[in-house]
Design a protein around this motif. Structure first.
Motif, mmCIF file in Angstrom:
data_model
loop_
_atom_site.group_PDB
_atom_site.id
_atom_site.type_symbol
_atom_site.label_atom_id
_atom_site.label_comp_id
_atom_site.label_asym_id
_atom_site.label_seq_id
_atom_site.Cartn_x
_atom_site.Cartn_y
_atom_site.Cartn_z
ATOM 1 N N ARG A 180 -8.099 -2.671 -3.146
ATOM 2 C CA ARG A 180 -9.090 -3.601 -2.569
ATOM 3 C C ARG A 180 -8.445 -4.947 -2.206
ATOM 4 N NH1 ARG A 180 -13.905 -3.529 -6.899
ATOM 5 N NH2 ARG A 180 -14.738 -5.253 -5.678
ATOM 6 N N GLY A 181 -7.137 -5.018 -2.403
ATOM 7 C CA GLY A 181 -6.418 -6.233 -1.996
ATOM 8 C C GLY A 181 -6.345 -7.320 -3.058
ATOM 9 N N LEU A 182 -6.624 -6.967 -4.329
ATOM 10 C CA LEU A 182 -6.544 -7.975 -5.399
ATOM 11 C C LEU A 182 -5.079 -8.312 -5.654
ATOM 12 C CD1 LEU A 182 -8.372 -9.498 -7.537
ATOM 13 C CD2 LEU A 182 -7.569 -7.816 -9.141
ATOM 14 N N GLU A 183 -4.755 -9.592 -5.559
ATOM 15 C CA GLU A 183 -3.365 -10.029 -5.613
ATOM 16 C C GLU A 183 -3.297 -11.321 -6.432
ATOM 17 O OE1 GLU A 183 0.230 -11.015 -5.312
ATOM 18 O OE2 GLU A 183 -0.220 -9.139 -4.289
ATOM 19 N N LEU A 184 -2.545 -11.286 -7.552
ATOM 20 C CA LEU A 184 -2.535 -12.449 -8.455
ATOM 21 C C LEU A 184 -1.181 -13.148 -8.517
ATOM 22 C CD1 LEU A 184 -4.548 -10.833 -11.416
ATOM 23 C CD2 LEU A 184 -5.441 -12.353 -9.655
ATOM 24 N N SER A 185 -0.298 -12.853 -7.555
ATOM 25 C CA SER A 185 1.047 -13.431 -7.633
ATOM 26 C C SER A 185 1.053 -14.939 -7.366
ATOM 27 C CB SER A 185 1.982 -12.731 -6.658
ATOM 28 O OG SER A 185 1.487 -12.897 -5.343
ATOM 29 N N ARG A 186 -0.037 -15.459 -6.754
ATOM 30 C CA ARG A 186 -0.072 -16.902 -6.494
ATOM 31 C C ARG A 186 -0.481 -17.716 -7.714
ATOM 32 N NH1 ARG A 186 -1.707 -15.287 -1.481
ATOM 33 N NH2 ARG A 186 -0.501 -16.109 0.273
ATOM 34 N N VAL A 187 -1.034 -17.033 -8.731
ATOM 35 C CA VAL A 187 -1.520 -17.761 -9.917
ATOM 36 C C VAL A 187 -0.347 -18.368 -10.659
ATOM 37 C CG1 VAL A 187 -2.726 -17.571 -12.125
ATOM 38 C CG2 VAL A 187 -3.554 -16.304 -10.149
ATOM 39 N N ARG A 188 -0.421 -19.690 -10.791
ATOM 40 C CA ARG A 188 0.648 -20.425 -11.463
ATOM 41 C C ARG A 188 0.269 -20.666 -12.916
ATOM 42 N NH1 ARG A 188 2.212 -26.536 -9.835
ATOM 43 N NH2 ARG A 188 0.284 -26.923 -10.945
ATOM 44 N N THR A 189 -1.016 -20.960 -13.140
ATOM 45 C CA THR A 189 -1.478 -21.160 -14.512
ATOM 46 C C THR A 189 -2.834 -20.513 -14.713
ATOM 47 O OG1 THR A 189 -2.766 -23.175 -14.200
ATOM 48 C CG2 THR A 189 -0.438 -23.483 -14.495
ATOM 49 N N CYS A 190 -2.943 -19.786 -15.813
ATOM 50 C CA CYS A 190 -4.232 -19.230 -16.227
ATOM 51 C C CYS A 190 -4.408 -19.712 -17.664
ATOM 52 C CB CYS A 190 -4.182 -17.707 -16.150
ATOM 53 S SG CYS A 190 -5.619 -16.953 -16.931
ATOM 54 N N SER A 205 -1.960 -8.436 -23.980
ATOM 55 C CA SER A 205 -2.470 -7.225 -23.310
ATOM 56 C C SER A 205 -3.047 -7.569 -21.941
ATOM 57 C CB SER A 205 -3.476 -6.470 -24.178
ATOM 58 O OG SER A 205 -4.447 -7.327 -24.694
ATOM 59 N N PHE A 206 -3.621 -8.764 -21.798
ATOM 60 C CA PHE A 206 -4.141 -9.210 -20.504
ATOM 61 C C PHE A 206 -2.979 -9.360 -19.504
ATOM 62 C CE2 PHE A 206 -5.208 -12.682 -17.549
ATOM 63 C CZ PHE A 206 -6.422 -12.250 -17.041
ATOM 64 N N SER A 207 -1.913 -10.035 -19.949
ATOM 65 C CA SER A 207 -0.747 -10.249 -19.074
ATOM 66 C C SER A 207 -0.129 -8.918 -18.650
ATOM 67 C CB SER A 207 0.327 -11.066 -19.798
ATOM 68 O OG SER A 207 -0.187 -12.320 -20.159
ATOM 69 N N LYS A 208 -0.046 -7.993 -19.607
ATOM 70 C CA LYS A 208 0.582 -6.696 -19.351
ATOM 71 C C LYS A 208 -0.246 -5.892 -18.338
ATOM 72 C CE LYS A 208 2.347 -3.205 -22.516
ATOM 73 N NZ LYS A 208 2.367 -2.993 -23.969
ATOM 74 N N LEU A 209 -1.570 -5.922 -18.544
ATOM 75 C CA LEU A 209 -2.471 -5.147 -17.698
ATOM 76 C C LEU A 209 -2.428 -5.615 -16.242
ATOM 77 C CD1 LEU A 209 -4.711 -2.984 -17.544
ATOM 78 C CD2 LEU A 209 -6.351 -4.748 -18.149
ATOM 79 N N PHE A 210 -2.394 -6.940 -16.050
ATOM 80 C CA PHE A 210 -2.484 -7.459 -14.678
ATOM 81 C C PHE A 210 -1.130 -7.803 -14.061
ATOM 82 C CE2 PHE A 210 -6.708 -8.093 -16.533
ATOM 83 C CZ PHE A 210 -7.433 -7.304 -15.630
ATOM 84 N N LYS A 211 -0.057 -7.421 -14.764
ATOM 85 C CA LYS A 211 1.297 -7.618 -14.223
ATOM 86 C C LYS A 211 1.456 -6.812 -12.933
ATOM 87 C CE LYS A 211 5.340 -6.022 -15.747
ATOM 88 N NZ LYS A 211 6.182 -5.471 -16.791
ATOM 89 N N ASP A 212 0.841 -5.602 -12.930
ATOM 90 C CA ASP A 212 0.911 -4.739 -11.742
ATOM 91 C C ASP A 212 0.251 -5.372 -10.525
ATOM 92 O OD1 ASP A 212 2.029 -3.019 -13.487
ATOM 93 O OD2 ASP A 212 0.337 -1.630 -13.604
ATOM 94 N N LEU A 213 -0.665 -6.333 -10.781
ATOM 95 C CA LEU A 213 -1.351 -6.983 -9.653
ATOM 96 C C LEU A 213 -0.680 -8.312 -9.301
ATOM 97 C CD1 LEU A 213 -5.012 -6.216 -10.746
ATOM 98 C CD2 LEU A 213 -3.743 -5.107 -8.932
ATOM 99 N N GLY A 214 0.526 -8.505 -9.847
ATOM 100 C CA GLY A 214 1.305 -9.688 -9.465
ATOM 101 C C GLY A 214 1.212 -10.865 -10.414
ATOM 102 N N PRO A 217 3.962 -13.067 -16.103
ATOM 103 C CA PRO A 217 3.679 -13.056 -17.552
ATOM 104 C C PRO A 217 3.652 -14.448 -18.170
ATOM 105 C CG PRO A 217 5.859 -12.118 -17.068
ATOM 106 C CD PRO A 217 5.148 -12.262 -15.764
ATOM 107 N N ARG A 218 4.342 -15.407 -17.532
ATOM 108 C CA ARG A 218 4.367 -16.761 -18.093
ATOM 109 C C ARG A 218 3.203 -17.620 -17.624
ATOM 110 N NH1 ARG A 218 9.577 -19.743 -16.951
ATOM 111 N NH2 ARG A 218 8.101 -21.434 -17.206
ATOM 112 N N ALA A 219 2.357 -17.043 -16.748
ATOM 113 C CA ALA A 219 1.253 -17.854 -16.208
ATOM 114 C C ALA A 219 0.161 -18.083 -17.243
ATOM 115 C CB ALA A 219 0.668 -17.176 -14.980
#
Length: 493
Positions: A180-190, A205-214, A217-219
């Motif tokens: 569906r085009g979900l892309e999180l590589s631009r997220v600098r801080t969460c 577990s959150f970082s690991k799960l959404f690593k595939d969407l960009g 892990p340090r965000a």
């Protein structure tokens, strides 16, 4: 309760809640006729006011921040105009908020840092805030991340309950979200906003799960605030600068401490994986203008590096006192103006009511200064004194949750020197009996404690506030009043 305690002159709310207040169901709980006028914010005049309000004295009250603490007590703290401006300025500096920026916020807007981020920060800094009510995620868990992706947001704030909803609700959907085009590589801080010790396993577990969407892990990082100071730490990583200038803010550091030493209020660092080691993650970077000291809660003397003590804070955005406290009048003003019994006796500190320690790290921040890391261990009034030692509920709860896949949640408290363990069961009632020996064994093996009572209850019985924090004292009251309707109770006296 808030309307009654705050003696408000009017109530501002949305159309939906206005209707709800006038409903038959509401009249059974509250008498709205005795209330001040209710203003519907969806129906406000479009005309701009001729002049802006400027307080004649900057120390006058700007707003009252009401919230229910983890011990189930409603308290309002006073925020002056000076403190509110200082607070917004600190956040602007720390998060680099400019008019060109967009920030996505998925937090409750009613109190604490959530309220400041929703209602005040963007007015102060001029940036745009995209607001996602956490309640909407119960219907559509992907809403927050879809908004972050769609608006190409670099900074976002959430709570642990939001993170949990996403981890549980979207675990099997990462592939379809990707399509569906979900892309999180631009997220600098969460940043996860909380009033507790950082939950390492959930953030991992959150970082690991959404690593595939960009998602980098340090965000993911955490913030820490409490009643006396709504944001002491807030760690925005400088991931954006990694590519640009090759510099970055310090990583949040994780240390491993000896759990046995911690029970005696001592901090002993150990190697990862050594027996009795407990991982603790830094609670975020201390905000500009905030000074922290660790003090002995009884003697009020300053403590050295190797001791666990109460976190005291001195800052321009400390609250100026309790407005009123509903439920426990014994909270004195010394929460807001305490002095050390020796050493620097001039500085006025606010007592957070949380135990923690500071570590000097080898890392330097952008300005070249050494970066102090604050580690929050737990709330002072929730810590349990057993056999002359101090235990933190979360450590025992973590052990219990790991024992069986049917245990979805757990909360512990003491009752007449007995340790009470309440577990939520996701399974058949026959399993309840099998859980009792598992629970008593793990607590004995890992914490050397004898469990007095094991209470097995249905899912959702352990009360949790809107920030996702367990209300252990509410649960204790319910247990004592025999209101839990348990599946099974085992007394091991």
């Amino acid at each position: 309760m808030i309307v009654e305690v705050s003696r408000s002159a009017c109530v501002m709310t949305t159309q939906v809640i206005c209707k709800l207040l006038r409903s038959k169901e509401a009249s059974a709980a509250v008498d709205v006729r005795t209330w001040p006028p209710v203003l519907d914010t969806d129906d406000l005049p479009k005309k701009r006011p001729p002049q802006l309000y400027k307080p004649s004295n900057p120390d006058t009250l700007a707003y009252l921040d009401f919230s229910v603490s983890t011990t189930g007590m409603l308290a309002g703290v006073k925020m002056s105009h000076t403190a509110t401006s200082a607070f917004c300025r600190s956040i602007k500096l720390q998060c680099e908020l400019y008019p060109s920026r967009e920030v996505a916020i998925c937090l409750d807007p009613y109190c604490g840092l959530g309220f400041v981020l929703w209602c005040l920060c963007s007015v102060y800094s001029g940036h745009q805030s995209i607001l996602i009510p956490p309640s909407e995620l119960e219907v559509n868990p992907a809403l927050w991340l879809l908004a972050v992706s769609q608006y190409k947001v670099r900074d976002t704030f959430c709570s642990y309950s939001v993170m949990e909803l996403c981890t549980k609700g979207l675990g099997l959907q990462t592939e379809s979200l990707k399509s569906r085009g979900l892309e999180l590589s631009r997220v600098r801080t969460c940043v996860v906003v909380a009033e507790e010790r950082p939950r390492i396993s959930l953030t991992q577990s959150f970082s690991k799960l959404f690593k595939d969407l960009g998602l980098h892990p340090r965000a993911v990082s955490t913030a820490f605030g409490c009643r006396v100071n709504l944001a002491i730490c807030l760690q925005p990583h400088r991931l954006g600068k990694l590519a640009d200038q090759g510099t970055s803010g310090p990583d949040p550091t994780t240390v491993y401490v000896d759990m046995r030493a911690l029970r005696h209020d001592r901090v002993r660092l150990v190697e990862r994986g050594s027996p009795h080691s407990l991982p603790l993650m830094e609670s975020g970077k201390i905000l500009p203008g905030v000074r922290i000291i660790i003090a002995n809660p009884e003697t009020k003397g300053p403590l050295g590096d190797s001791h666990l003590g109460e976190i005291w804070v001195h800052s321009g955005h400390n609250a100026s006192g309790y407005f009123t406290v509903y439920g426990d009048e014994s909270l004195q003003s010394d929460h807001f103006n305490s002095r050390l019994s020796f050493g620097d006796t001039q500085t006025v500190w606010a007592r957070t009511g949380y135990l923690g320690f500071l570590r000097r790290t080898e890392l330097t921040d952008a300005s070249g200064e050494r970066h102090d890391a604050l580690y929050v261990v737990g709330a002072l009034d929730e810590a349990m004194e057993l056999r002359g030692m101090r235990y933190h509920p979360i450590d025992i709860e973590t052990s219990v949750i790991r024992t069986h896949k049917s245990i979805t949640e757990c909360a512990v408290f003491t009752w007449t020197n007995l340790l009470v363990v309440v577990v939520e069961l996701d399974g058949s009632e026959q399993e309840a009996l099998d859980l009792v020996p598992l629970v008593t064994n793990v607590v004995l093996e890992e914490h050397y404690l004898i469990v007095g009572v094991v209470v097995v209850v249905d899912i959702g019985v352990i009360p949790i506030n809107s920030r996702g924090e367990k209300q252990r004292m509410h649960l204790r009251d319910g247990f004592l009043a025999d209101q839990l309707d348990p599946i099974y109770v085992a007394y091991n006296m």
